[in-house]
Design a protein around this motif. Structure first.
Motif, PDB file in Angstrom:
ATOM      1  N   LEU A  58      -5.511  -0.802   7.290  1.00 64.04           N
ATOM      2  CA  LEU A  58      -4.410  -0.915   6.343  1.00 64.04           C
ATOM      3  C   LEU A  58      -3.754  -2.286   6.330  1.00 64.04           C
ATOM      4  O   LEU A  58      -2.881  -2.534   5.493  1.00 64.04           O
ATOM      5  CB  LEU A  58      -3.337   0.133   6.661  1.00 64.04           C
ATOM      6  N   PHE A  59      -4.121  -3.161   7.261  1.00 64.13           N
ATOM      7  CA  PHE A  59      -3.452  -4.456   7.374  1.00 64.13           C
ATOM      8  C   PHE A  59      -1.937  -4.221   7.430  1.00 64.13           C
ATOM      9  O   PHE A  59      -1.480  -3.337   8.131  1.00 64.13           O
ATOM     10  CB  PHE A  59      -3.895  -5.386   6.241  1.00 64.13           C
ATOM     11  N   SER A  60      -1.147  -4.962   6.670  1.00 70.65           N
ATOM     12  CA  SER A  60       0.317  -4.813   6.804  1.00 70.65           C
ATOM     13  C   SER A  60       0.849  -3.523   6.218  1.00 70.65           C
ATOM     14  O   SER A  60       2.038  -3.225   6.375  1.00 70.65           O
ATOM     15  CB  SER A  60       1.026  -6.017   6.177  1.00 70.65           C
ATOM     16  N   GLY A  61       0.001  -2.733   5.574  1.00 71.22           N
ATOM     17  CA  GLY A  61       0.426  -1.387   5.216  1.00 71.22           C
ATOM     18  C   GLY A  61       0.858  -0.603   6.437  1.00 71.22           C
ATOM     19  O   GLY A  61       1.627   0.366   6.330  1.00 71.22           O
ATOM     20  N   THR A  62       0.390  -1.024   7.623  1.00 69.48           N
ATOM     21  CA  THR A  62       0.797  -0.396   8.882  1.00 69.48           C
ATOM     22  C   THR A  62       2.305  -0.478   9.083  1.00 69.48           C
ATOM     23  O   THR A  62       2.905   0.389   9.736  1.00 69.48           O
ATOM     24  CB  THR A  62       0.068  -1.080  10.058  1.00 69.48           C
ATOM     25  N   HIS A 318       4.758  -0.590   1.517  1.00 65.66           N
ATOM     26  CA  HIS A 318       4.310  -1.861   2.064  1.00 65.66           C
ATOM     27  C   HIS A 318       2.898  -2.164   1.594  1.00 65.66           C
ATOM     28  O   HIS A 318       2.019  -1.307   1.645  1.00 65.66           O
ATOM     29  CB  HIS A 318       4.339  -1.876   3.591  1.00 65.66           C
ATOM     30  N   GLY A 319       2.699  -3.389   1.142  1.00 63.07           N
ATOM     31  CA  GLY A 319       1.369  -3.855   0.794  1.00 63.07           C
ATOM     32  C   GLY A 319       0.633  -4.362   2.015  1.00 63.07           C
ATOM     33  O   GLY A 319       1.209  -4.502   3.098  1.00 63.07           O
ATOM     34  N   GLY A 320      -0.662  -4.604   1.842  1.00 63.41           N
ATOM     35  CA  GLY A 320      -1.477  -5.126   2.924  1.00 63.41           C
ATOM     36  C   GLY A 320      -2.291  -6.321   2.465  1.00 63.41           C
ATOM     37  O   GLY A 320      -2.535  -6.503   1.261  1.00 63.41           O
ATOM     38  N   ALA A 321      -2.723  -7.131   3.402  1.00 62.36           N
ATOM     39  CA  ALA A 321      -3.505  -8.324   3.082  1.00 62.36           C
ATOM     40  C   ALA A 321      -4.717  -7.948   2.249  1.00 62.36           C
ATOM     41  O   ALA A 321      -5.359  -6.927   2.481  1.00 62.36           O
ATOM     42  CB  ALA A 321      -3.948  -9.021   4.366  1.00 62.36           C
ATOM     43  N   GLY A 322      -5.017  -8.790   1.282  1.00 58.22           N
ATOM     44  CA  GLY A 322      -6.231  -8.616   0.506  1.00 58.22           C
ATOM     45  C   GLY A 322      -6.109  -7.746  -0.708  1.00 58.22           C
ATOM     46  O   GLY A 322      -7.045  -7.656  -1.501  1.00 58.22           O
ATOM     47  N   GLY A 323      -4.947  -7.066  -0.889  1.00 55.35           N
ATOM     48  CA  GLY A 323      -4.751  -6.338  -2.129  1.00 55.35           C
ATOM     49  C   GLY A 323      -4.389  -4.871  -2.024  1.00 55.35           C
ATOM     50  O   GLY A 323      -4.107  -4.239  -3.039  1.00 55.35           O
ATOM     51  N   SER A 324      -4.384  -4.281  -0.822  1.00 60.00           N
ATOM     52  CA  SER A 324      -4.019  -2.863  -0.729  1.00 60.00           C
ATOM     53  C   SER A 324      -2.517  -2.696  -0.942  1.00 60.00           C
ATOM     54  O   SER A 324      -1.727  -3.587  -0.631  1.00 60.00           O
ATOM     55  CB  SER A 324      -4.439  -2.280   0.619  1.00 60.00           C
ATOM     56  N   VAL A 325      -2.133  -1.531  -1.483  1.00 62.65           N
ATOM     57  CA  VAL A 325      -0.722  -1.236  -1.768  1.00 62.65           C
ATOM     58  C   VAL A 325      -0.474   0.240  -1.469  1.00 62.65           C
ATOM     59  O   VAL A 325      -1.265   1.102  -1.853  1.00 62.65           O
ATOM     60  CB  VAL A 325      -0.355  -1.535  -3.234  1.00 62.65           C
ATOM     61  N   HIS A 326       0.650   0.513  -0.803  1.00 61.95           N
ATOM     62  CA  HIS A 326       0.984   1.871  -0.394  1.00 61.95           C
ATOM     63  C   HIS A 326       2.489   2.066  -0.552  1.00 61.95           C
ATOM     64  O   HIS A 326       3.258   1.164  -0.214  1.00 61.95           O
ATOM     65  CB  HIS A 326       0.612   2.101   1.075  1.00 61.95           C
ATOM     66  N   GLY A 327       2.907   3.228  -1.044  1.00 61.34           N
ATOM     67  CA  GLY A 327       4.345   3.393  -1.170  1.00 61.34           C
ATOM     68  C   GLY A 327       4.772   4.709  -1.784  1.00 61.34           C
ATOM     69  O   GLY A 327       3.985   5.645  -1.963  1.00 61.34           O
TER      70      GLY A 327
END
Length: 369
Positions: A58-62, A318-327
């Motif tokens: 998840l990168f920064s989605g964590t 929170h988004g994550g590096a490279g383009g992932s998005v969660h919220g």
């Protein structure tokens, strides 16, 4: 679900027109799945297809998972936003940091955006050692240090706060207090038996972050990128050792379905006042290194004019590096997660934005029907 077909069409366009390799997109509202999509390749080298249960880092989605841990402790009266960090972690007062508050740590304004001592990614898998290094480190003299995103140090600082307050490491705390009760396939520190399900991440050919000339010229940028994370010579993201470690800033692993469920069920996990605190702006500023406006609640990334979390003004996550998005979209009562394994950092990356815009349009049409 009926009425959300245009989202599936947009998801397909991510592969045919926007270069996605492997990805999932999930949306859950009030416990009911609205969207559950997956496709592409989980591992480029072997050709392993992306499946319904493919796990992805998840990168920064964590950081959204970390935010929930912090809010739980605050709700229980064990952690106070305006108390000094040293109240819970006495060693942190070293090097003149006795005045740093919990509020500063959870909003990326502690003045510790990077680790001063050069470390390798393998050294960074020891979260206790990394926390001890930060406890002994003085705040940066660079005035930008309290204004810029604490990309990796945020996790070690918050993780050690959880350990000092609760006694459990944040990986265990998250597993026992959140992932287990909510039945989530989501970990900060992956158990070895799940490693074969993890997708392999790749940098897009257009990736430029580590080639940024400013990185070589700017001492603060070099500190923020310590340990190096996105160069071909130092790329830990596909290493089982990295997956198994507890790196609370960025190595959470799970399915998009579980991340969406996590955000959908935040209202069950947290009291309304805790959820309001998490999604209330505590710090908003122009980030001099990222070059854009940022806003944070307790650990959660909040919406700005960039609308990175979709076309909903009160969105948080929170988004994550490279383009992932969660919220979470509070008024729409839903959680969402877009995960993928091809990392892009170019301004033309519209993969997540296209999905979230189309999702919002479908919900608007549903409401008007």
């Amino acid at each position: 679900m009926s009425g959300f077909g245009p989202v599936a069409t947009e998801f397909s366009r991510n592969f045919t027109e926007r270069g996605d390799l492997g990805a999932s997109f999930a949306v859950i509202r009030d416990g009911e799945p609205l969207v559950d999509l997956w496709g592409g390749i989980a591992d480029h080298a072997s050709g392993r297809p992306w499946s319904a249960d493919t796990l992805v880092i998840l990168f920064s989605g964590t950081k959204g998972l970390v935010a929930a841990c912090l809010l739980l402790l605050m709700e229980r009266g064990q952690l106070e936003l305006d108390s000094p960090v040293a109240r819970y972690w006495p060693e942190f007062a070293a090097a003149g940091k006795s005045g740093v508050l919990v509020r500063d740590v959870v909003t990326h304004s502690a003045g510790l955006p990077g680790v001063a001592l050069p470390v390798t990614w393998r050294a960074a898998t020891d979260s206790r050692r990394m926390a001890a290094l930060l406890a002994g480190q003085r705040r940066s003299d660079d005035p930008r240090a309290t204004l810029t995103y604490h990309a990796v140090t945020f996790g070690w600082l918050c993780g050690e706060l959880v350990r000092r307050v609760d006694g459990r490491g944040i990986g265990q705390f998250f597993a026992e207090e959140i992932a287990g009760p909510l039945d989530l396939e989501l970990w900060i520190g992956l158990p070895a038996e799940f490693e074969p399900r993890v997708s392999t991440v790749e940098l897009a050919p257009t990736w430029t972050s580590v080639a940024d000339e400013q990185l070589a010229l700017d001492p603060l940028r070099r500190t923020v990128e310590n340990p190096p994370r996105y160069s071909p010579e130092s790329f830990p993201w596909n290493e089982p050792e990295w997956h198994a470690a507890v790196v609370p800033s960025s190595n959470g692993i799970g399915t998009a379905r579980s991340v969406a469920r996590f955000y959908d069920r935040l209202g069950q996990l947290l009291a309304p006042e805790s959820l309001r605190l998490g999604s209330t702006v505590l710090n908003s500023r122009h980030d001099p290194l990222l070059g854009r406006q940022t806003a944070f609640g307790v650990g959660f990334q909040l919406q700005t004019d960039l609308l990175a979390l979709g076309p909903v003004r009160d969105a948080f996550g929170h988004g994550g590096a490279g383009g992932s998005v969660h919220g979470r979209w509070p008024r729409q009562r839903l959680g969402f997660s877009y995960t993928m394994n091809l990392l892009r950092d170019d301004p033309d990356d519209q993969r997540a934005a296209a999905l979230l815009t189309t999702l919002y349009q479908c919900i608007q049409r549903e409401a008007a029907a």
